[in-house]
Write a protein that holds these residues in place. Structure first.
Motif, PDB file in Angstrom:
ATOM      1  N   ALA A   1     163.871  19.077 -15.319  1.00 25.77           N
ATOM      2  CA  ALA A   1     163.762  18.667 -13.705  1.00 25.77           C
ATOM      3  C   ALA A   1     162.544  19.470 -13.147  1.00 25.77           C
ATOM      4  O   ALA A   1     162.315  20.555 -13.476  1.00 25.77           O
ATOM      5  CB  ALA A   1     165.013  18.818 -13.176  1.00 25.77           C
ATOM      6  N   LYS A   2     161.954  18.900 -12.139  1.00 30.63           N
ATOM      7  CA  LYS A   2     160.980  19.556 -11.617  1.00 30.63           C
ATOM      8  C   LYS A   2     161.480  20.651 -10.647  1.00 30.63           C
ATOM      9  O   LYS A   2     162.312  20.333  -9.695  1.00 30.63           O
ATOM     10  CB  LYS A   2     159.944  18.396 -10.767  1.00 30.63           C
ATOM     11  N   PRO A   3     161.067  21.865 -10.910  1.00 28.90           N
ATOM     12  CA  PRO A   3     161.489  22.932 -10.159  1.00 28.90           C
ATOM     13  C   PRO A   3     160.716  23.108  -8.777  1.00 28.90           C
ATOM     14  O   PRO A   3     159.614  22.373  -8.522  1.00 28.90           O
ATOM     15  CB  PRO A   3     161.341  24.050 -10.767  1.00 28.90           C
ATOM     16  N   ALA A   4     160.999  23.888  -7.763  1.00 31.96           N
ATOM     17  CA  ALA A   4     160.249  24.107  -6.591  1.00 31.96           C
ATOM     18  C   ALA A   4     158.982  24.871  -7.025  1.00 31.96           C
ATOM     19  O   ALA A   4     159.233  25.678  -7.791  1.00 31.96           O
ATOM     20  CB  ALA A   4     161.166  25.019  -5.737  1.00 31.96           C
ATOM     21  N   MET A   5     157.950  24.449  -6.635  1.00 36.13           N
ATOM     22  CA  MET A   5     156.634  25.336  -6.861  1.00 36.13           C
ATOM     23  C   MET A   5     155.821  25.581  -5.825  1.00 36.13           C
ATOM     24  O   MET A   5     154.793  26.431  -6.030  1.00 36.13           O
ATOM     25  CB  MET A   5     155.992  24.214  -7.992  1.00 36.13           C
ATOM     26  N   ARG A   6     156.324  25.305  -4.577  1.00 38.95           N
ATOM     27  CA  ARG A   6     155.364  25.733  -3.411  1.00 38.95           C
ATOM     28  C   ARG A   6     156.198  26.588  -2.405  1.00 38.95           C
ATOM     29  O   ARG A   6     157.448  26.811  -2.441  1.00 38.95           O
ATOM     30  CB  ARG A   6     155.057  24.445  -2.595  1.00 38.95           C
ATOM     31  N   GLY A   7     155.376  27.612  -1.781  1.00 35.38           N
ATOM     32  CA  GLY A   7     155.978  28.284  -0.881  1.00 35.38           C
ATOM     33  C   GLY A   7     157.163  29.475  -1.347  1.00 35.38           C
ATOM     34  O   GLY A   7     157.880  30.064  -0.640  1.00 35.38           O
ATOM     35  N   LEU A   8     156.773  29.834  -2.594  1.00 33.23           N
ATOM     36  CA  LEU A   8     157.830  30.608  -3.375  1.00 33.23           C
ATOM     37  C   LEU A   8     157.577  32.201  -2.901  1.00 33.23           C
ATOM     38  O   LEU A   8     158.639  32.889  -2.405  1.00 33.23           O
ATOM     39  CB  LEU A   8     157.850  30.639  -4.873  1.00 33.23           C
ATOM     40  N   LEU A   9     156.582  32.455  -2.505  1.00 37.46           N
ATOM     41  CA  LEU A   9     156.363  33.781  -1.884  1.00 37.46           C
ATOM     42  C   LEU A   9     156.697  33.927  -0.359  1.00 37.46           C
ATOM     43  O   LEU A   9     157.507  34.921  -0.004  1.00 37.46           O
ATOM     44  CB  LEU A   9     154.877  34.593  -1.854  1.00 37.46           C
ATOM     45  N   GLY A  10     156.380  32.864   0.162  1.00 33.84           N
ATOM     46  CA  GLY A  10     156.905  32.968   1.482  1.00 33.84           C
ATOM     47  C   GLY A  10     158.350  33.060   1.781  1.00 33.84           C
ATOM     48  O   GLY A  10     158.980  33.597   2.559  1.00 33.84           O
ATOM     49  N   LYS A  11     158.977  32.138   1.012  1.00 33.43           N
ATOM     50  CA  LYS A  11     160.362  32.180   1.058  1.00 33.43           C
ATOM     51  C   LYS A  11     160.842  33.614   0.770  1.00 33.43           C
ATOM     52  O   LYS A  11     161.830  34.008   1.460  1.00 33.43           O
ATOM     53  CB  LYS A  11     160.988  31.106  -0.176  1.00 33.43           C
TER      54      LYS A  11
END
Lengths: 152, 76
Positions: free
Chosen positions: B4-14
């Protein structure tokens, strides 16, 4: 008091455990805005670019038929600076640009870079390889794992 | 089985949104803890010492001990 110390130690392990490169590579252009956009300039005026627009822009960038080596490198380095792992379609476009430039080394390096970008999130790279498999096969690009260069 | 497609954006921000408040709070707590366990007791110890300090008495004791060159003990 003791439990506070234990809690602090637990948290510091949590903070320090992800790989250093993840934090460093993303630290330069971090975005703390509450919305996901990454190359976001936090305007109060002006429209914020959507994820789709961002992706489309980068796909177009790498799709330039006569892209040169500098533009490829510049594009990849800029892309790596963002707080995101590039979508499969952007990477596909970049790999095809490598093909047009006869640059296999950069193509494999791009794969290494996105693995590094994912940092502690180990599910991202396998997913992207899965999505890019048709392109990799078509263009004859081996993954770092297939070449045995993924381990130090 | 396809992934499945994982979350790929904003990981550092989170990550930062989670960890930075904790980091700042812990730093402030550490500073406060140091202040109240080290510096304040130290300041109090000095204050207590000097509250009843008689400089003249201490000087005379030192003088009798013969450590000064400009003033000799009363015996000599």
């Amino acid at each position: 008091m003791k439990s506070v110390i234990q809690l602090f130690l637990l948290w510091s392990v949590l903070v320090l455990s992800p790989s250093l490169s993840f934090s460093l590579s993303l630290s330069l252009s971090l975005s703390l805005s509450l919305t996901p956009p990454l190359a976001s300039r936090c305007y109060s005026h002006g429209k914020v670019e959507t994820d789709e627009e961002f992706d489309a822009r980068w796909v177009t960038y790498f799709n330039k038929p006569d892209i040169d080596a500098w533009e490829l490198k510049k594009g990849m380095n800029t892309l790596i600076g963002y707080d995101l792992v590039p979508e499969a379609k952007i990477l596909d476009s970049a790999l095809r640009a490598c093909r047009r430039l006869n640059d296999l080394a950069s193509a494999i390096r791009i794969l290494e870079a996105i693995k590094d970008k994912a940092g502690p999130h180990k599910d991202i790279y396998p997913y992207l390889i899965q999505e890019l498999k048709p392109t990799l096969t078509e263009l004859g690009i081996s993954t770092p794992e297939e070449l045995g260069i993924d381990k130090i | 089985m396809s992934l499945a497609k994982p979350a790929m954006r904003g990981l550092l921000g989170k990550r930062l949104r989670f960890h930075l408040p904790i980091a700042f709070t812990l730093s402030l707590v550490a500073a406060a803890a140091f202040k109240f366990t080290v510096t304040e007791p130290r300041k109090q110890a000095y204050a207590d010492f000097y509250k009843q300090y008689d400089a003249v008495k201490e000087f005379n004791a030192m003088k009798e001990a013969g450590i000064f060159e400009s003033v000799r003990p009363s015996g000599e």
